[in-house]
Design an enzyme around this catalytic site. Sequence first.
Site, PDB file in Angstrom:
ATOM      1  CG  HIS A  18      -4.990  57.103  36.042  1.00  0.00           C
ATOM      2  ND1 HIS A  18      -4.118  57.074  37.110  1.00  0.00           N
ATOM      3  CD2 HIS A  18      -5.297  58.425  35.856  1.00  0.00           C
ATOM      4  CE1 HIS A  18      -3.895  58.308  37.539  1.00  0.00           C
ATOM      5  NE2 HIS A  18      -4.609  59.141  36.803  1.00  0.00           N
ATOM      6  CG  HIS A  48      -8.438  70.181  40.465  1.00  0.00           C
ATOM      7  ND1 HIS A  48      -9.630  70.305  39.773  1.00  0.00           N
ATOM      8  CD2 HIS A  48      -8.568  70.984  41.561  1.00  0.00           C
ATOM      9  CE1 HIS A  48     -10.444  71.126  40.425  1.00  0.00           C
ATOM     10  NE2 HIS A  48      -9.821  71.554  41.506  1.00  0.00           N
ATOM     11  CB  SER A  94      -5.016  62.574  35.165  1.00  0.00           C
ATOM     12  OG  SER A  94      -5.652  61.809  36.159  1.00  0.00           O
ATOM     13  CG  ASP A 132      -8.142  63.891  40.147  1.00  0.00           C
ATOM     14  OD1 ASP A 132      -8.621  63.626  41.266  1.00  0.00           O
ATOM     15  OD2 ASP A 132      -7.130  63.343  39.686  1.00  0.00           O
TER      16      ASP A 132
END
Length: 276
Positions: free
Chosen positions: A18, A41, A97, A160
């Site tokens: 992140h 994802h 995310s 991800d």
Amino acid sequence: MNYRHSFHAGNSADVVKHSLLIALVRALQQKPSALTLIDTHAGCGLYDLGGEQAQRTGEAAQGVLRAFADANPLLDEYRAAVRAVNVGADPHLYPGSPQFLAQLLRPQDLLILNEKHPEDAVALRSAMRGSPAAVHERDAYELWLAMLPTRTPRGVVVVDPPYEQTDERARITATLAAAHRKWAHGVTVIWYPLKDRVTHQQWKNKLRRLDIPKFLSVEHWLYDDDQPGIYNGAGLFIVNPPYAFMQALPPLLEALRAALAPDGHRGMIAANWLSD
């Protein structure tokens, strides 16, 4: 390796992922033209660090809590993004995310989220209520290709996966090759866990054979030597990272290494061109 987000929320891998996502998007936003941000994802979007799954691993203590205890100003924007979904000084909730990306949006930018697991998709829609994000419930690799080229001239695809399937890396490799043919100038970010150096090197060799220029590999190894059978770290592959991001990367990586190194280990985090 099964890496469901809810069990590992706020761990060291999340802090690195992140922090780098923030830096990457900010670098791209130095130009005023619109961005499309796609998370293939997306997970649940928001995680309870006091919940059963996060408490079972306790990994946030070695991740976000270390980042909050660190004073390096290079991590300020990361900490601010975590605080934005919390009340009080200490983080009790961890943003996935999608939440980080939503906080970065400018009025001209678009956010597309995808989560195939039905229960997680319901949670994602709830977590993103009030945001301008479009939420899909599709196969991640099908959506990845279907969304390219993006509606805006520039974009970022974040991949991800939980690495639940034995063919996950093969699917990523094949889809990346197809995506690059459709969208050679786009920015792609692929997150991966690190278990041992031999397995990871084998995958890097396969990716290198795709002959994609400007293919960056960022690896964060927590321990000075491989710890057999356990999670040893994580990293990102980044296709077409912008110049401004590359300029800011070395001090940010050092700040992350110092903040996250386990007791008794120096750790290692490095960025190298896969295409070299």
